[in-house]
Scaffold this active site. Structure first.
Site, PDB file in Angstrom:
ATOM      1  CG  HIS A   1      -1.419   1.159   1.800  1.00  0.00           C
ATOM      2  ND1 HIS A   1      -2.317   1.965   1.183  1.00  0.00           N
ATOM      3  CD2 HIS A   1      -1.215   1.691   2.920  1.00  0.00           C
ATOM      4  CE1 HIS A   1      -2.274   3.082   1.844  1.00  0.00           C
ATOM      5  NE2 HIS A   1      -1.900   3.022   2.742  1.00  0.00           N
TER       6      HIS A   1
ATOM      7  CE1 TYR B   1      -2.839   7.177   5.459  1.00  0.00           C
ATOM      8  CE2 TYR B   1      -4.005   5.714   4.004  1.00  0.00           C
ATOM      9  CZ  TYR B   1      -2.889   5.906   4.947  1.00  0.00           C
ATOM     10  OH  TYR B   1      -1.896   5.015   4.897  1.00  0.00           O
TER      11      TYR B   1
ATOM     12  CG  ASP C   1     -29.834 -18.982  18.183  1.00  0.00           C
ATOM     13  OD1 ASP C   1     -29.237 -18.891  17.333  1.00  0.00           O
ATOM     14  OD2 ASP C   1     -30.938 -18.481  17.958  1.00  0.00           O
TER      15      ASP C   1
HETATM   16  P1  FAD Z   1       3.792  -6.182  12.627  1.00  0.00           P
HETATM   17  O1  FAD Z   1       4.002  -4.920  13.012  1.00  0.00           O
HETATM   18  O2  FAD Z   1       4.062  -6.691  11.146  1.00  0.00           O
HETATM   19  O3  FAD Z   1       4.471  -7.248  13.568  1.00  0.00           O
HETATM   20  C1  FAD Z   1       4.467  -8.568  13.220  1.00  0.00           C
HETATM   21  C2  FAD Z   1       5.903  -8.921  13.744  1.00  0.00           C
HETATM   22  O4  FAD Z   1       6.023 -10.492  13.589  1.00  0.00           O
HETATM   23  C3  FAD Z   1       6.998  -8.397  13.024  1.00  0.00           C
HETATM   24  O5  FAD Z   1       8.012  -7.664  13.598  1.00  0.00           O
HETATM   25  C4  FAD Z   1       7.744  -9.789  12.246  1.00  0.00           C
HETATM   26  O6  FAD Z   1       9.162  -9.475  12.338  1.00  0.00           O
HETATM   27  C5  FAD Z   1       7.381 -10.689  13.355  1.00  0.00           C
HETATM   28  N1  FAD Z   1       7.653 -12.025  12.788  1.00  0.00           N
HETATM   29  C6  FAD Z   1       7.006 -12.553  11.862  1.00  0.00           C
HETATM   30  N2  FAD Z   1       7.303 -13.764  11.510  1.00  0.00           N
HETATM   31  C7  FAD Z   1       8.101 -14.224  12.361  1.00  0.00           C
HETATM   32  C8  FAD Z   1       8.612 -15.306  12.891  1.00  0.00           C
HETATM   33  N3  FAD Z   1       8.759 -16.615  12.252  1.00  0.00           N
HETATM   34  N4  FAD Z   1       9.456 -15.265  13.972  1.00  0.00           N
HETATM   35  C9  FAD Z   1       9.643 -14.405  14.783  1.00  0.00           C
HETATM   36  N5  FAD Z   1       9.275 -13.212  14.629  1.00  0.00           N
HETATM   37  C10 FAD Z   1       8.164 -13.095  13.583  1.00  0.00           C
HETATM   38  N6  FAD Z   1      -2.890   0.987  10.450  1.00  0.00           N
HETATM   39  C11 FAD Z   1      -3.508   1.768  11.163  1.00  0.00           C
HETATM   40  O7  FAD Z   1      -4.434   1.290  11.903  1.00  0.00           O
HETATM   41  N7  FAD Z   1      -3.640   3.074  10.710  1.00  0.00           N
HETATM   42  C12 FAD Z   1      -2.871   3.448   9.727  1.00  0.00           C
HETATM   43  O8  FAD Z   1      -2.934   4.469   9.236  1.00  0.00           O
HETATM   44  C13 FAD Z   1      -2.256   2.587   8.905  1.00  0.00           C
HETATM   45  N8  FAD Z   1      -1.362   2.891   7.971  1.00  0.00           N
HETATM   46  C14 FAD Z   1      -0.472   1.865   7.330  1.00  0.00           C
HETATM   47  C15 FAD Z   1       0.107   2.636   6.169  1.00  0.00           C
HETATM   48  C16 FAD Z   1       0.888   1.352   5.647  1.00  0.00           C
HETATM   49  C17 FAD Z   1       1.840   2.011   4.558  1.00  0.00           C
HETATM   50  C18 FAD Z   1       1.094   0.160   5.899  1.00  0.00           C
HETATM   51  C19 FAD Z   1       2.032  -0.725   5.480  1.00  0.00           C
HETATM   52  C20 FAD Z   1       0.174  -0.290   7.184  1.00  0.00           C
HETATM   53  C21 FAD Z   1      -0.756   0.647   7.585  1.00  0.00           C
HETATM   54  N9  FAD Z   1      -1.378   0.273   8.747  1.00  0.00           N
HETATM   55  C22 FAD Z   1      -2.189   1.304   9.306  1.00  0.00           C
HETATM   56  C23 FAD Z   1      -1.464  -1.092   9.083  1.00  0.00           C
HETATM   57  C24 FAD Z   1      -0.605  -1.508  10.368  1.00  0.00           C
HETATM   58  O9  FAD Z   1       0.577  -1.025  10.107  1.00  0.00           O
HETATM   59  C25 FAD Z   1      -0.739  -3.001  10.631  1.00  0.00           C
HETATM   60  O10 FAD Z   1      -1.998  -3.530  10.703  1.00  0.00           O
HETATM   61  C26 FAD Z   1      -0.180  -2.976  12.056  1.00  0.00           C
HETATM   62  O11 FAD Z   1       1.024  -2.351  12.146  1.00  0.00           O
HETATM   63  C27 FAD Z   1       0.257  -4.782  12.297  1.00  0.00           C
HETATM   64  O12 FAD Z   1       0.723  -4.891  13.403  1.00  0.00           O
HETATM   65  P2  FAD Z   1       1.214  -6.312  13.928  1.00  0.00           P
HETATM   66  O13 FAD Z   1       1.758  -6.292  15.211  1.00  0.00           O
HETATM   67  O14 FAD Z   1       0.145  -7.132  13.557  1.00  0.00           O
HETATM   68  O15 FAD Z   1       2.182  -6.883  12.728  1.00  0.00           O
END
Ligand code: FAD
Length: 825
Positions: free
Chosen positions: A222, A260, A552
């Site tokens: 994105h 946005y 239910d």
């Molecule tokens: P992540 O932050 O991706 O964390 C997952 C972690 O798991 C990572 O650090 C990764 O390294 C770790 N991991 C994965 N696999 C393994 C493994 N096998 N072993 C150990 N560690 C592992 N959301 C909003 O609410 N508002 C916004 O304005 C918004 N804007 C966005 C703009 C952009 C450009 C993008 C890309 C996203 C945006 N989002 C926004 C979405 C939001 O950033 C994500 O949904 C959110 O940060 C996800 O958080 P998370 O902790 O689930 O994932």
């Protein structure tokens, strides 16, 4: 205490650790493949806009808690949330209307908000072009999450409380024994665990694959870009603030162009959803490098400038100040999309102790984390998360092809104006009942649910509009409520009430519970006394330990050790199957939905029809209401259940799929003399509301108890066996409910509402509509609504529909045939 391993130290994983700690769990390890100071997942670059309002009450409440929590996480006198407010603007008349609807959602779910005219939008946001903006929707409590900072502060505070964080360590396998997790494998060795929670964000698919679970998310890139300094933003005090609090203007959404905006000091940040979907396979990104910084991280792909061009053009039109600057920096950032846009939270169906919390936005992160921690520690969350459940997806929705197509479509439609009944365009025809070709011949209009094609009405009944008695004539609807609706529904309702109709009930979940432990299982899980003689149907509730309604069910005892369960969702099946596995006495739970089919034959003439094609006895004496019998129809073995969702005499007739065609044809030809028609879900919904039958998930959920929801008839007070929720019910039954699910009728007899609208009493929003329909028999629109119990029967309330107030009266429930004479005779 349980040994917990959380995979991923993004905003979700760190919040889960924190929420578990808050609830007294202490043995927690967080394993993160990236460096802890900047793990490199989506959180590391999220611009953090938090718009709380959603058509979903659940999602709105998860967002509100996130705001509350981020405001409370402080360091150096500064929190992790910059509450600048949120502004959504309209540049088309359709969007002006949509913003009214969104304002309604906010009022329904208790979020303060205002609709603004152009002038007010400009006062709040002077950079907007007044010639472009037609109006706005303003939410003062929205704002900017400082997600990366919050993650660091959560790591700091939970580490101090004893949570172990292991960075730069990928989890490479999940260890298990006897269908239970026992730990995780990493290059540094095994970490034993009783519970593993995957908070791996868009890497969720890979983690799921380690345990053979399809995680229905699609990572998509994105675009997010930053401008160079904007002269009009230069020199303000706000630019000097630290830690990202460098914004004062509300966060801004321009959904008509998929855009946005936020401030970054003197610069603008611009997010764009209008480009082509750009799917990513997380595995292809390789291992997270040791060195991660703002510009180099696995979740950040190279900016494809050409995709951003329309965004830049539109942005300069909306915000003329941007004409004095350029795009300085941009990237294609990766995060997760899902087939229905919701997050994925829950336990793997095949592996006890393996949980996921993925496809979660920053917006909902703390809310999801709290809900999951509550479920793990108490068995129930205060916000119902049924719509976030991993197990909500059916098998056909878990194929990669389906996930990829529908999730990408969700990306495309993310800011579109979506009607609540709007169906998917593709994939379609994944699941059709054996009656499908006959239904098409009769001109069925199909809508899709969970892959099923379900007729809503039949064009073949259009000619009957001419013979419709005047009192049944449908009202003229406003354009929004007329969408995905036909006046033919009136015909189908009329025929069901006055003659007989056949409804395709195949898509309703049916499963068989059998074996020596079947009775014990159903006694333990449900409120009903299912220890009846064979041939009896019981209406039952699944409760949680707090007396909240999980679902239910209709439970038919077919034999000593054989029951058939009519259920709502795939989650019911997953839950009952898991409980069955854990039970000592052997019991088998088998989904028979797809291998069988079902016709609801309902209406005062239904007995006349069925007796001409079956040798069995359908008299009240030998086949009473809520009886179930094995019968034959035209030589086909059929399980007949005497019950009806529409409140008329009749039977649900089930047979195996290969006999479906013959079942339909037999009923159809026998019914001709009695005026039979095929009828769809439009009539079904209207008739069931008149009769007061609740729909689980829409009218009630785990936040409600049976006494508030009006389903106490499913609780068998004399049942002596213990069951889940019984103790809680014994307490709840003595309390006077503070809220009630009420039946409303619209006073003017013609103004439609569709569900989720706020309800006002004494000028205050006090509740919301759950489901609604035109009640053809009672000749006015009917709505069910959650209201404070202080709003008494007969009182007048107002429902807000697109900004217009519609008067309605709290009515007796049910409106139609309260003594059930039609069902019993
Ligand atoms: P992540 O932050 O991706 O964390 C997952 C972690 O798991 C990572 O650090 C990764 O390294 C770790 N991991 C994965 N696999 C393994 C493994 N096998 N072993 C150990 N560690 C592992 N959301 C909003 O609410 N508002 C916004 O304005 C918004 N804007 C966005 C703009 C952009 C450009 C993008 C890309 C996203 C945006 N989002 C926004 C979405 C939001 O950033 C994500 O949904 C959110 O940060 C996800 O958080 P998370 O902790 O689930 O994932």
């Amino acid at each position: 205490t349980q040994r917990v391993v959380i995979i991923g130290a993004g905003i979700v994983g760190t919040n889960v650790a924190d929420e578990l700690l808050l609830r007294g769990w202490t043995d927690i390890t967080v394993v993160e493949q990236g460096p802890l100071h900047m793990p490199g997942g989506s959180t590391s670059h999220a611009p953090g806009l938090v718009f709380q309002t959603s058509p979903s009450k659940t999602m709105t409440r998860l967002a509100s808690y996130t705001v509350e929590k981020l405001l409370s996480i402080e360091k150096d006198g500064q929190s992790c949330f910059n509450q600048v407010g949120g502004l959504e603007i309209a540049t088309t008349p359709a969007r002006v209307e949509e913003l009214k609807r969104r304002h309604g959602f906010a009022s329904s779910w208790g979020i303060e908000s205002r609709l603004l005219n152009t002038q007010e939008c400009l006062q709040l946001y002077p950079h907007l072009d007044r010639n472009v903006v037609l109006g706005g929707f303003y939410i003062p409590s929205d704002g900017l999450a400082l997600a990366a900072r919050a993650t660091q502060l959560l790591i700091e505070r939970t580490s101090k409380a004893g949570v172990r964080y292991i960075g730069e360590t990928p989890v490479t396998a999940i260890e298990q024994k006897d269908s239970r997790v026992t730990g995780v494998t990493t290059p540094r060795g095994t970490i034993p665990a009783d519970i593993v929670i995957s908070c791996a964000g868009f890497w969720g698919v890979e983690l799921g694959a380690m345990v053979g679970v399809s995680i229905p998310l699609l990572p998509l890139a994105h675009q997010y870009a930053k401008t160079a300094a904007v002269p009009k933003l230069a020199g303000r005090e706000v630019n000097k603030r630290i830690n990202g609090m460098n914004a004062t203007l509300p966060i801004l959404r321009h959904q008509d162009q998929d855009l946005y905006y936020r401030e970054h000091g003197e610069q603008y940040g611009i997010g764009f959803y209008g480009h082509r979907p750009m799917p990513v396979v997380a595995e292809s990104l390789g291992l997270t490098p040791k060195h991660v910084d703002e510009k180099n991280m696995p979740s950040r792909l190279e900016f494809t400038k050409e995709d951003f061009e329309p965004a830049w053009n539109e942005s300069q039109k909306l915000l003329p100040a941007l004409r004095d600057t350029t795009i300085e920096d941009g990237f294609n950032g990766i995060f997760s999309f899902t087939p229905d846009g919701g997050p994925i939270v829950g336990q793997a169906p095949n592996l006890d102790g393996f949980w996921v919390a993925e496809a979660v936005w920053v917006t909902h992160s703390a809310g999801v984390a709290r809900a999951l921690a509550e479920v793990l520690t108490t068995g129930q969350s205060q916000v119902d998360i049924g719509e976030c459940e991993l197990s909500r997806f059916e098998d056909v929705q878990l194929s990669r092809a389906y996930i990829n197509e529908t999730s990408a479509q969700n990306f495309v439609e993310i800011y579109d104006i979506i009607h609540p009944s709007q169906p998917k365009e593709s994939p379609r025809n994944l699941r059709v009942s054996p009656f499908y070709s006959r239904q098409k011949d009769q001109g069925a209009f199909f809508l899709e649910l969970a892959g099923w094609e379900r007729p809503f009405w039949y064009e073949g009944n259009r000619s009957l509009l001419n013979s419709l008695p005047s009192e049944w004539k449908p009202i003229e609807r406003d354009p929004w409520s007329a969408k995905f609706h036909s006046p033919i529904v009136a015909v189908e309702a009329w025929k069901t009430r006055s003659a007989v109709a056949m409804y395709d009930m195949t898509s309703f979940h049916r499963f068989e519970v059998s074996g020596p432990g079947a009775l014990d299982l159903l006694l333990r899980l449900t409120t009903a006394d299912v220890n009846t003689k064979s041939g009896v149907i019981s209406y039952a509730l699944l409760l949680n330990n707090h007396g909240g309604i999980r679902s239910d069910l209709f439970i038919s005892r077919l034999d000593k050790d054989l029951f058939q369960v009519g259920a709502n969702t795939a989650t019911d099946l997953a839950y009952i199957s898991r409980e069955a596995r854990q039970q000592e006495k052997w019991v088998q739970v088998r989904d028979i939905t797809g291998s069988t089919c079902c016709i609801g034959l309902w209406g005062p003439r239904s007995r006349d029809v069925i007796t001409t094609i079956s040798p069995d006895d359908f008299s009240n004496k030998s086949f009473p209401y809520l009886g179930v019998r094995n019968i034959t129809i035209n030589g086909i073995p059929v399980t007949a259940l005497r019950k009806s969702y529409v409140g008329e005499l009749g039977w649900e007739l089930q047979t195996s799929a290969e006999c479906g065609g013959r079942l339909w044809d037999s009923i159809w030809s026998a019914g001709k003399n009695h005026g039979i028609i095929a009828a769809g879900r439009g009539a079904f919904n209207a008739l069931r509301l008149e009769k007061g039958y609740r729909t689980y998930g829409l009218d009630m959920n785990s936040e409600h108890n049976p006494y508030e929801a009006g389903v106490a008839n499913a609780v068998r007070a004399s049942k002596w066996e213990d069951y889940i929720g019984k103790t809680a019910l014994e307490r709840l039954v003595k309390q006077t409910p503070t809220r009630l699910l009420r039946c409303l009728t619209v006073n003017d007899g013609r103004s439609m509402v569709l569900g989720k609208e706020p309800v006002f009493y004494n000028q205050k929003a006090v509740g919301y509509v759950t489901t609604a329909a035109f009640g053809y028999t009672v000749r006015k629109p009917v709505a069910y609504a959650w209201l404070p119990s202080t709003v008494a029967l007969g009182q007048i309330v107002e429902i807000e529909y697109f900004g217009r107030r519609i008067k309605a009266t709290v009515a007796n429930d049910p409106l139609y045939d309260p003594d059930s004479r039609r069902l019993l005779d």
